[in-house]
Scaffold this active site. Structure first.
Site, mmCIF file in Angstrom:
data_model
loop_
_atom_site.group_PDB
_atom_site.id
_atom_site.type_symbol
_atom_site.label_atom_id
_atom_site.label_comp_id
_atom_site.label_asym_id
_atom_site.label_seq_id
_atom_site.Cartn_x
_atom_site.Cartn_y
_atom_site.Cartn_z
ATOM 1 N N ASP A 309 8.491 0.923 7.224
ATOM 2 C CA ASP A 309 6.899 0.256 5.765
ATOM 3 C C ASP A 309 6.566 -0.235 6.350
ATOM 4 O O ASP A 309 6.913 -1.884 6.852
ATOM 5 C CB ASP A 309 7.234 0.428 4.638
ATOM 6 C CG ASP A 309 7.133 1.682 4.167
ATOM 7 O OD1 ASP A 309 7.858 2.409 4.559
ATOM 8 O OD2 ASP A 309 7.165 1.911 2.626
ATOM 9 N N ASP A 310 5.177 -1.304 6.154
ATOM 10 C CA ASP A 310 4.456 -2.014 6.831
ATOM 11 C C ASP A 310 4.282 -2.500 7.530
ATOM 12 O O ASP A 310 3.429 -3.657 8.242
ATOM 13 C CB ASP A 310 5.284 -3.443 5.549
ATOM 14 C CG ASP A 310 4.766 -3.198 4.427
ATOM 15 O OD1 ASP A 310 4.821 -2.359 3.482
ATOM 16 O OD2 ASP A 310 5.963 -3.505 3.850
ATOM 17 N N HIS A 359 0.519 3.896 5.001
ATOM 18 C CA HIS A 359 0.425 3.016 3.417
ATOM 19 C C HIS A 359 -0.186 2.050 3.642
ATOM 20 O O HIS A 359 0.083 1.157 2.844
ATOM 21 C CB HIS A 359 2.073 2.194 4.421
ATOM 22 C CG HIS A 359 2.827 1.475 3.659
ATOM 23 N ND1 HIS A 359 2.805 2.067 2.106
ATOM 24 C CD2 HIS A 359 3.441 0.515 3.240
ATOM 25 C CE1 HIS A 359 4.023 1.318 1.904
ATOM 26 N NE2 HIS A 359 3.793 0.627 2.019
ATOM 27 N N HIS A 363 -2.121 -2.537 1.265
ATOM 28 C CA HIS A 363 -0.806 -2.391 0.710
ATOM 29 C C HIS A 363 -1.146 -3.150 -1.213
ATOM 30 O O HIS A 363 -0.426 -3.904 -1.751
ATOM 31 C CB HIS A 363 0.178 -3.573 1.054
ATOM 32 C CG HIS A 363 1.856 -3.373 0.905
ATOM 33 N ND1 HIS A 363 2.344 -3.920 -0.266
ATOM 34 C CD2 HIS A 363 2.478 -1.968 1.486
ATOM 35 C CE1 HIS A 363 3.771 -3.208 0.106
ATOM 36 N NE2 HIS A 363 4.184 -2.452 0.844
ATOM 37 N N TYR A 400 4.920 -0.040 -3.555
ATOM 38 C CA TYR A 400 5.720 -0.091 -4.327
ATOM 39 C C TYR A 400 6.133 1.222 -5.582
ATOM 40 O O TYR A 400 6.532 1.399 -6.038
ATOM 41 C CB TYR A 400 4.926 -0.662 -5.706
ATOM 42 C CG TYR A 400 4.031 -2.497 -4.491
ATOM 43 C CD1 TYR A 400 4.644 -3.154 -4.250
ATOM 44 C CD2 TYR A 400 3.089 -1.998 -4.796
ATOM 45 C CE1 TYR A 400 4.558 -3.583 -3.801
ATOM 46 C CE2 TYR A 400 2.254 -3.369 -4.594
ATOM 47 C CZ TYR A 400 2.972 -4.325 -4.089
ATOM 48 O OH TYR A 400 1.986 -5.403 -3.278
ATOM 49 N N HIS A 453 11.694 -1.711 6.512
ATOM 50 C CA HIS A 453 10.555 -2.300 6.617
ATOM 51 C C HIS A 453 10.667 -2.672 7.806
ATOM 52 O O HIS A 453 11.399 -3.293 8.469
ATOM 53 C CB HIS A 453 10.447 -3.707 5.967
ATOM 54 C CG HIS A 453 10.239 -3.487 4.211
ATOM 55 N ND1 HIS A 453 11.073 -2.451 3.264
ATOM 56 C CD2 HIS A 453 8.653 -2.666 3.546
ATOM 57 C CE1 HIS A 453 10.350 -1.909 2.471
ATOM 58 N NE2 HIS A 453 8.600 -2.230 2.251
#
Length: 517
Positions: A309-310, A359, A363, A400, A453
C-alpha cells in the site's frame, strides 16, 4: 482542296472541341456511378491512372489531404465540465461507428486528463487523416494538455476498418504481445539519446500512436514528457520496413499498404457490414493481472498474495527487482500523490505483470466522506493509472480498512471490488525488518492476503526474506485477481482461502438403481 461536305466537318469539329472542354473543366471530385451491390471503396480516378505517392515527412506518419476525401466533415466535442476544452474530430459519410467511437473515446480522454490532474486548465485537440485507402482509415489526434506544470503535446492514432465498423488502437497493428515486445526492443535502439530507455515498456499507453511513413517504415511517437524530459518535445523512432514486416498483424499489413499510397477522391461506398468497435482477440499492450498458467483452485497449488500500500515509494524499484528474481507477482495499491511524483515506477510494475489497484488520492478514512467525496478520491487514481498504463483498475483497498454502505455503493458503481487482508504485518508501526518478516511468514497459508507498505525501507528489506522463504516453501506468489478469481464490484474480500470440497450426501439404501420395474 475544300472538303465535299463542309457542314458535316464543322459539326464534327465542334463536337470534339466541346468534349475536350468538358474533360478539362469537369469537377475532380465527381464520383462514377456505384453499383448498389458494390461495397468496396473506390477513387474518383480511373483505375488505370498512375498511383499518387503518399505524402509526409520521413520521420512522421503519412498525411492525407482532407480535400481528397469526398464530403469529409468535422465535429466538435461537446463538454460541459469546468475545463476549457476545444476538441474536433473528422466525420466521414458511411462511417458512423468511427464517429461514435471518436466522440466517446475523446470525451473519456478529456475526463481522464481532468480527473488525473488537479491543476488541469485546458485540453485542445485537432485531427488529421494518415490513411484513407481501400477499407482502412487512419485518424491521428494531436492534443495540447495544459495544467499547472505547463503544456504538453500528445498523439494518439486510431485505425478504422470500413467493412466491419471496428476501430482499433495502434497496438493492434502488431501480431501480439510478443511482437510488441520485439518492437519495444527496436524502439529502445532507435530513439534519440535524450530518451530514457528504462521508461520504455511494451504497454498500450506508450504505443498509442503508431503508423507508417511514405516508404512504409514503422513510426512510433511518444507524448511530451513520456519517455524524456518534457522540454525535449516529441520523441519518436523510425523502424525499417523490412525489419518490422514479420511483427505486423494482418491489420498492420493492410494499414501499411493503405498508408503508403496517395489519396484522390476517396469515399466509403456504404455502411459497414457490422457495427462494433470491440475485438475478441487480446489487444497487445493491455496486460492481464491473471496468469493463465497458474490455477490457484488446484489443490496442488499453494497461492499467496503479497500486497503493498501507499506507494510507489523510493524502494519500490528494488522490490520489483526482488519479485522478478523469483518470478513472483504482487499487487500494488497505489496512492494518488506518490503516483504523481513517480508515475514511471507504476508503468514499470504494470509492464512486469504486477497488478495495479486503487488506494485513493489522499489516503482518507472514506467512511467520513460523502458519496461524491469517495468518488473523487477514487476517480483521480483510476485516471492516473489509466493514463500511465492504459489499464483501468478493478480493485481498491479502503485506507485503514474502513468501509461502509456508502463506500460499497460507490465502489460497486465504479466497478471496484474492496480488498482487505488476512495477515497484517503492522510494518507501518514496527519498523523492524525481522519482525515484519516473522509476522508475514508465521501467518502464511494457502489463500492468504498479506498487507505491507512499499514506502518503508524496513518493509523492502523484509520482503527479500519473505519472498525467498515463501518460494522455498512451495508457494506461488500471485496477484489478488489471480488469487480470488472474478470479484463482485462493491463486495469486500479478506482472503482467497479455497472453499472446502463439498461432501456428497450418503446414498439412501433405497436409492440404488431400480432397472425397469
Amino acid at each position: 482542296m475544300a472538303p465535299d461536305r463542309p457542314l458535316i466537318t464543322v459539326v464534327v469539329a465542334l463536337v470534339v472541341l466541346l468534349g475536350l472542354v468538358y474533360m478539362a473543366t469537369r469537377p475532380s471530385g465527381l464520383m462514377a456511378p456505384v453499383d448498389s451491390e458494390h461495397t468496396s471503396n473506390e477513387s474518383t480516378e480511373d483505375a488505370s491512372a498512375p498511383e499518387v505517392p503518399a505524402t509526409g515527412e520521413p520521420d512522421e506518419l503519412t498525411v492525407v489531404d482532407p480535400d481528397h476525401v469526398v464530403d469529409l466533415d468535422e465535429a466538435e466535442l461537446a463538454y460541459d465540465g469546468d475545463l476549457d476544452v476545444a476538441v474536433t474530430y473528422p466525420v466521414l459519410p458511411n462511417a458512423e461507428p468511427l464517429t461514435d467511437f471518436l466522440d466517446r473515446t475523446l470525451a473519456a480522454s478529456v475526463d481522464a486528463f481532468d480527473a488525473a490532474n488537479p491543476g488541469a486548465e485546458s485540453y485542445e485537440a485537432e485531427w488529421q487523416l494518415t490513411a484513407a485507402n481501400d477499407d482502412v482509415v487512419g485518424v491521428r489526434m494531436t492534443s495540447l494538455e495544459t495544467d499547472s506544470e505547463g503544456t504538453r503535446e500528445c498523439h494518439t492514432t486510431y485505425w478504422y476498418d470500413t467493412a466491419t465498423g471496428q476501430t482499433f488502437e495502434s497496438t493492434r497493428l502488431f501480431g501480439g504481445q510478443e511482437q510488441l515486445a520485439e518492437v519495444n526492443s527496436l524502439v529502445k535502439e532507435g530513439v534519440p539519446d535524450t530518451a530514457n530507455t528504462d521508461t520504455i515498456h511494451p504497454v498500450g499507453a506508450l504505443y498509442d500512436s503508431v503508423g507508417f511513413n511514405p516508404d512504409g517504415d514503422l513510426v512510433v511517437e511518444f507524448d511530451d514528457g513520456q519517455v524524456a524530459e518534457p522540454d525535449e518535445g516529441r520523441v519518436h523512432a523510425v523502424l525499417d520496413r523490412e525489419g518490422t514486416e514479420p511483427l505486423l498483424s494482418e491489420l498492420g499489413t493492410r494499414v501499411r499498404e493503405a498508408a503508403t499510397v496517395g489519396v484522390r477522391g476517396y469515399s466509403i461506398a456504404g455502411p459497414p457490414e457490422a457495427d462494433k468497435d470491440g475485438q475478441d482477440a487480446p489487444t497487445p499492450g493491455h496486460l492481464s493481472p491473471v496468469d493463465d498458467g497458474v490455477d490457484c483452485s488446484d489443490p496442488e497449488t499453494k497461492c499467496v498474495a503479497l500486497t503493498y500500500d501507499d506507494g510507489p515509494g523510493g524502494g519500490t524499484p528494488a522490490l520489483l527487482d526482488m519479485l522478478a528474481e523469483y518470478d513472483a507477482r504482487a499487487t500494488f495499491f497505489v496512492t494518488g500523490v506518490p503516483v504523481m511524483e513517480d508515475p514511471l515506477t507504476v508503468r514499470r510494475a504494470y509492464a512486469e505483470g504486477h497488478e495495479i489497484a486503487n488506494h485513493t488520492l489522499g489516503h482518507p478514512d472514506l467512511t467520513g466522506l460523502s458519496e461524491s467525496g469517495v468518488r473523487s478520491e477514487l476517480a483521480t487514481v483510476q485516471a492516473q493509472v489509466y493514463r500511465e498504463t492504459g489499464y483501468m483498475p478493478d480493485l481498491m483497498r479502503p485506507p485503514y480498512g474502513a468501509t461502509d454502505e456508502t463506500v460499497a455503493a460507490v465502489t460497486a458503481d465504479m466497478g471496484l471490488a474492496q480488498i482487505l487482508w488476512s495477515i497484517d504485518t503492522n510494518d507501518w508501526k514496527d519498523r523492524n525488518a525481522s519482525v515484519v518478516k516473522g509476522r508475514a511468514l508465521d501467518g502464511a497459508s494457502d489463500g492468504a492476503i498479506i498487507l505491507m507498505h512499499d514506502i518503508h525501507p524496513t518493509s523492502i528489506a523484509a520482503s527479500r526474506g519473505i519472498i525467498r522463504e515463501l518460494d522455498a516453501r512451495g508457494y506461488t506468489m500471485v496477484t489478488v485477481s489471480q488469487l480470488l478469481g472474478p470479484t463482485e464490484p462493491g463486495e469486500t474480500y479478506v482472503d482467497g482461502v479455497p472453499a472446502p470440497p463439498e461432501e456428497s450426501p450418503a446414498p439412501d439404501e433405497d436409492d440404488g438403481p431400480h432397472g425397469d420395474e
